[in-house]
Write an enzyme that holds these catalytic residues in place. Structure first.
Site, short mmCIF file in Angstrom:
data_model
loop_
_atom_site.label_atom_id
_atom_site.label_comp_id
_atom_site.label_asym_id
_atom_site.label_seq_id
_atom_site.Cartn_x
_atom_site.Cartn_y
_atom_site.Cartn_z
N HIS A 1 0.64 -1.28 -0.12
CA HIS A 1 -0.08 0.00 0.07
C HIS A 1 0.92 1.19 -0.03
CE1 HIS A 1 -3.00 -2.80 2.31
NE2 HIS A 1 -3.70 -2.69 1.06
N LYS B 1 -15.95 -8.89 6.49
CA LYS B 1 -15.62 -9.66 7.47
C LYS B 1 -14.98 -8.81 8.81
CE LYS B 1 -11.26 -10.35 5.15
NZ LYS B 1 -10.47 -9.62 4.50
N ARG C 1 -1.55 -6.26 -8.33
CA ARG C 1 -0.35 -7.01 -7.87
C ARG C 1 -0.27 -8.17 -8.83
NH1 ARG C 1 -3.03 -7.73 -1.99
NH2 ARG C 1 -4.63 -7.14 -3.44
N SER D 1 -2.94 -7.96 2.87
CA SER D 1 -3.18 -7.82 4.36
C SER D 1 -3.50 -9.19 4.78
CB SER D 1 -4.36 -6.95 4.66
OG SER D 1 -3.92 -5.58 4.02
N1 LIG Z 1 0.95 -5.25 -2.25
C1 LIG Z 1 0.26 -4.46 -3.00
N2 LIG Z 1 0.90 -3.94 -3.85
C2 LIG Z 1 -0.04 -3.13 -4.62
N3 LIG Z 1 -1.40 -3.19 -4.51
C3 LIG Z 1 -1.86 -3.74 -3.42
C4 LIG Z 1 -1.11 -4.25 -2.68
N4 LIG Z 1 -1.92 -4.85 -1.55
C5 LIG Z 1 -3.09 -4.28 -1.96
N5 LIG Z 1 -3.00 -3.42 -2.84
C6 LIG Z 1 -4.19 -2.67 -3.44
O1 LIG Z 1 -4.71 -1.83 -2.78
C7 LIG Z 1 -5.97 -1.62 -2.73
C8 LIG Z 1 -6.56 -1.63 -1.23
O2 LIG Z 1 -6.38 -2.91 -0.86
P1 LIG Z 1 -6.87 -3.66 0.30
O3 LIG Z 1 -6.98 -2.89 1.38
O4 LIG Z 1 -8.11 -4.50 -0.01
O5 LIG Z 1 -5.58 -4.49 0.56
P2 LIG Z 1 -5.42 -6.30 0.29
O6 LIG Z 1 -3.84 -6.29 0.85
O7 LIG Z 1 -6.01 -6.58 -0.73
O8 LIG Z 1 -6.29 -6.73 1.69
P3 LIG Z 1 -7.00 -8.15 1.67
O9 LIG Z 1 -5.95 -8.92 1.84
O10 LIG Z 1 -7.80 -8.04 3.14
O11 LIG Z 1 -7.78 -8.22 0.47
C9 LIG Z 1 -6.58 -2.72 -3.92
O12 LIG Z 1 -6.41 -1.88 -4.92
C10 LIG Z 1 -5.50 -3.37 -3.61
O13 LIG Z 1 -5.17 -4.20 -4.92
MG LIG Z 2 -7.85 -7.22 -1.37
#
Ligand SMILES: Nc1ncnc2c1ncn2[C@@H]1O[C@H](COP(=O)(O)OP(=O)(O)OP(=O)(O)O)[C@@H](O)[C@H]1O
Ligand SMILES: [Mg+2]
Length: 167
Positions: A19, A43, A92, A130
């Protein structure tokens, strides 16, 4: 010319370096980027919305054009309320694409003036989510380097609190 405001919506439960990487890239492109923490995660979240906001505020405290806020409800309405013309999302892998495309096209239908822009993180973070971070920590593994240090600390505290509750 008016300034270009972008929102970066997500649950950030917790914030990861993936992020942060996307926010860093966005902060170089847009006049302002608003990290928008989704309040009602489907959730049960590990961190409450106020906790997720406090963490992000601490991480981005020195970043002049990064702001942290919460939102709920229809994303495009929230975007309009922030005068944002851009929604930033991270990609990703191909696995992210289908869901993200659906969301982007639905949001465009709801509000044609708001453009969704996708960015790819550094390869180092391309497998970080996450969910995976929480899983590794719950099982006693290290996520050092994959999340900001404050997140690492908060994750440790949460784990201890939960273990104490259970004991
Ligand atoms: N490691 C990462 N690199 C690039 N973009 C990311 C990454 N992790 C999350 N994102 C993007 O950030 C945005 C918000 O993501 P979110 O808060 O759902 O995180 P997540 O890691 O996907 O969480 P979860 O595992 O709970 O789904 C989404 O567009 C997601 O694709
Ligand atoms: Mg996600």
């Amino acid at each position: 010319m008016s300034e270009v405001v972008a929102i970066y919506p997500g649950s950030f439960d917790p914030l990861t370096n993936g992020h942060v990487d996307i926010i860093h890239r966005g902060s170089r492109f847009f006049d302002r980027i608003v990290v928008s923490v989704l309040v009602n995660v489907e959730k049960a979240p590990l961190f409450t919305a106020p906790e997720r906001v406090a963490i992000a505020r601490e991480v981005f405290s020195g970043w002049a054009n990064v702001e942290v806020d919460t939102f709920d409800g229809l994303l495009v309405e929230y975007a309009q309320s922030k005068h944002a013309s851009v929604i930033v999302r991270g990609l990703r892998a191909v696995s992210d694409f289908e869901y993200e495309m659906q969301m982007a096209l639905m949001n465009r239908r709801l509000s044609p003036d708001v453009e969704t822009i996708f960015m790819m993180p550094a390869e180092t973070y391309s497998y970080v989510s996450s969910r995976l971070v929480k899983e590794v920590v719950a099982l006693g593994g290290s996520v050092h380097g994959l999340v900001p240090e404050i997140v690492e600390r908060r994750l440790r505290e949460k784990k201890l609190a939960r273990e104490t509750l259970r004991a």
